[in-house]
Design a protein around this motif. Structure first.
Motif, PDB file in Angstrom:
ATOM      1  N   ILE A 261       0.861  -1.179   0.000  1.00 27.79           N
ATOM      2  CA  ILE A 261       0.000   0.000   0.000  1.00 27.79           C
ATOM      3  C   ILE A 261       0.898   1.229   0.000  1.00 27.79           C
ATOM      4  CG2 ILE A 261      -1.778   1.269   1.255  1.00 27.79           C
ATOM      5  CD1 ILE A 261      -2.596  -1.457   2.500  1.00 27.79           C
ATOM      6  N   ALA A 262       0.810   2.003  -1.056  1.00 31.41           N
ATOM      7  CA  ALA A 262       1.703   3.154  -1.219  1.00 31.41           C
ATOM      8  C   ALA A 262       1.050   4.461  -0.790  1.00 31.41           C
ATOM      9  CB  ALA A 262       2.153   3.273  -2.673  1.00 31.41           C
ATOM     10  N   ALA A 263      -0.281   4.531  -0.813  1.00 33.11           N
ATOM     11  CA  ALA A 263      -0.968   5.762  -0.427  1.00 33.11           C
ATOM     12  C   ALA A 263      -2.407   5.446  -0.079  1.00 33.11           C
ATOM     13  CB  ALA A 263      -0.912   6.796  -1.557  1.00 33.11           C
ATOM     14  N   ILE A 264      -2.953   6.212   0.875  1.00 30.66           N
ATOM     15  CA  ILE A 264      -4.366   6.173   1.223  1.00 30.66           C
ATOM     16  C   ILE A 264      -4.831   7.625   1.263  1.00 30.66           C
ATOM     17  CG2 ILE A 264      -6.113   5.483   2.908  1.00 30.66           C
ATOM     18  CD1 ILE A 264      -4.127   3.390   3.953  1.00 30.66           C
ATOM     19  N   VAL A 265      -5.706   7.999   0.322  1.00 31.68           N
ATOM     20  CA  VAL A 265      -6.116   9.392   0.181  1.00 31.68           C
ATOM     21  C   VAL A 265      -7.640   9.452   0.131  1.00 31.68           C
ATOM     22  CG1 VAL A 265      -3.973  10.008  -1.004  1.00 31.68           C
ATOM     23  CG2 VAL A 265      -5.968   9.285  -2.344  1.00 31.68           C
ATOM     24  N   PRO A 266      -8.225  10.612   0.345  1.00 31.59           N
ATOM     25  CA  PRO A 266      -9.687  10.727   0.287  1.00 31.59           C
ATOM     26  C   PRO A 266     -10.235  10.283  -1.061  1.00 31.59           C
ATOM     27  CG  PRO A 266      -8.747  12.683   1.294  1.00 31.59           C
ATOM     28  CD  PRO A 266      -7.595  11.886   0.767  1.00 31.59           C
TER      29      PRO A 266
END
Length: 434
Positions: free
Chosen positions: A39-44
């Motif tokens: 998982i490289a990013a968690i964004v809205p």
């Protein structure tokens, strides 16, 4: 979305997913970036420029099953429980083990269970292994082979299981050495050979101290089957907690079942929970198996659910998880190594809703912590993209159906979720039931 929508190589976005927040009941709508299997990013939600959309579907981390019995699984067709009772299960399993548990037989049934769990989205399992010498040496060897063969798919741990009096004398040393040699967890049941959980066994404290000493000398954690009956006299859990505190035990301790606690007087319950919390003991409940076995009598509907006090233990600061326990054997003839089914059953049986709160962690983050697996049971940047994708958008949808259309990602790539056919085990079975 289907698994075909996920790119075969390179990084990608999963758009418009719902993931557990804090508490886990609160779902956050996000876009997830997967690169290099992590998982490289968690964004809205709405941030990602492209990628397959989950249309608001839920995403959970792959599951952690903290209490299973893979060595005895799937023997029901040839060795059913004659009366559905706890003692009936013990007798049927012992007879089956003595007559049938060859290397070929155990390897096939054990692997069958792993294939089911993998397809359903489980990434780590602690299995208890019947540890009766000399046969136990074969059992632990098969476990070691399968642990190596399944590395990277399911992280396997093992704990011994046998009556407590097996730890007396030289046999206890041999069992503890066998467990240590395989990097296992020392486990036992708090009853004596041939007996049930009707009362605290004679000589229990001395035998318990002996087991603790064997674990301490080898740096082993403990995982115990405790008070698995409806008898209030079977109150070994406070003794275990006091022993751990008195000895200053430094390893992890997990106890399973603890059925009789729910029938104790309020004052005994409160004192037991206090002791368990102070001793740092975790509790795993096995709701499906306990519902099947406990309070069973011919021709009478059970008056009692058989499960322990999950809500009270958690409220008292005790880590509580739920797990699959037995599968298609004399202790429980049903199940499919599916932690979604386990969680659904636990919520319904123990009324773990209103609010659901952090109970979803009982099949993910909590057992991962108990098993010492910091990279399991969570969705965070940097962790492996080992995820289970659902069409269900809300907890009430997830809990309502079997979720047979789930997509399982391992290292960011879909796996084959085809379940093995029971016919594969027919050669090992003398079929006795329809």
């Amino acid at each position: 979305m289907t698994w075909c929508d996920i790119p075969a190589s390179g990084g990608y976005w999963l758009r418009d997913a719902r993931i557990p927040g804090t508490p886990a009941e609160r779902l956050e709508r996000v876009d997830l970036r997967v690169v290099g299997g992590r998982i490289a990013a968690i964004v809205p939600a709405g941030t990602a420029p492209d990628g397959p959309s989950l249309d608001g579907g839920m995403v959970l981390p792959c599951f952690v099953d903290g209490h299973a019995h893979l060595d005895k699984g799937h023997v029901w067709p040839r060795s059913p429980n004659p009366d559905g009772t706890f003692m009936g299960a013990i007798g049927a399993v012992m007879a089956d083990r003595e007559a049938r548990w060859s290397a070929e037989d155990m390897r096939a049934r054990f692997a069958f269970g792993l294939r089911c769990a993998h397809a359903h989205g489980t990434a780590a399992i602690r299995t208890h292994l019947d540890t009766y010498l000399p046969h136990a040496r074969l059992t632990w060897r098969i476990f070691a082979e399968l642990r190596e063969a399944w590395a990277g798919r399911i992280e396997l741990q093992a704990a011994s299981i046998c009556p407590l009096d097996r730890f007396a004398g030289d046999e206890g040393e041999a069992i503890a050495d066998l467990v240590a040699d395989h990097g296992g967890v020392l486990g036992f049941v708090t009853r004596l050979a041939g007996a049930g959980h009707a009362a605290i066994p004679p000589g229990f404290q001395d035998l318990l101290d002996r087991a603790f000493a064997l674990a301490e000398a080898r740096g082993l954690d403990l995982d115990l089957h405790v008070d698995e009956s409806g008898e209030t006299a079977a109150a070994t859990l406070p003794v275990i907690a006091r022993t751990a505190l008195r000895r200053g035990f430094r390893g992890r301790i997990q106890v399973g079942h603890v059925c009789s606690l729910s029938l104790q007087p309020d004052a005994v319950i409160a004192e037991t929970i206090r002791l368990v919390r102070e001793a740092g003991i975790a509790v795993v409940s096995l709701p499906m198996c306990n519902m099947y076995l406990q309070d069973r009598a011919p021709g009478r509907t059970p008056r009692w659910r058989g499960v322990t006090l999950l809500q009270e233990l958690a409220a008292g600061g005790v880590p509580v998880s739920v797990a699959s326990d037995n599968c298609r054997d004399p202790f429980y003839p049903y199940g499919d190594h599916d932690m979604v089914e386990v969680f659904q059953s636990a919520v319904r049986i123990a009324q773990l809703d209103h609010p659901l709160g952090d109970w979803p962690n009982a099949v993910t983050a909590t057992p991962a912590s108990i098993m010492g697996l910091p990279d399991r049971g969570a969705i965070r940047v940097g962790l492996p993209a080992d995820l289970v994708l659902f069409r269900a958008r809300f907890w009430h949808e997830l809990l309502a159906r079997r979720q047979s259309d789930r997509i399982v990602l391992r290292a960011g790539r879909p796996i084959d979720t085809t379940l093995p056919d029971y016919r594969e085990l027919d050669a090992l079975m003398a079929l006795t039931s329809g």
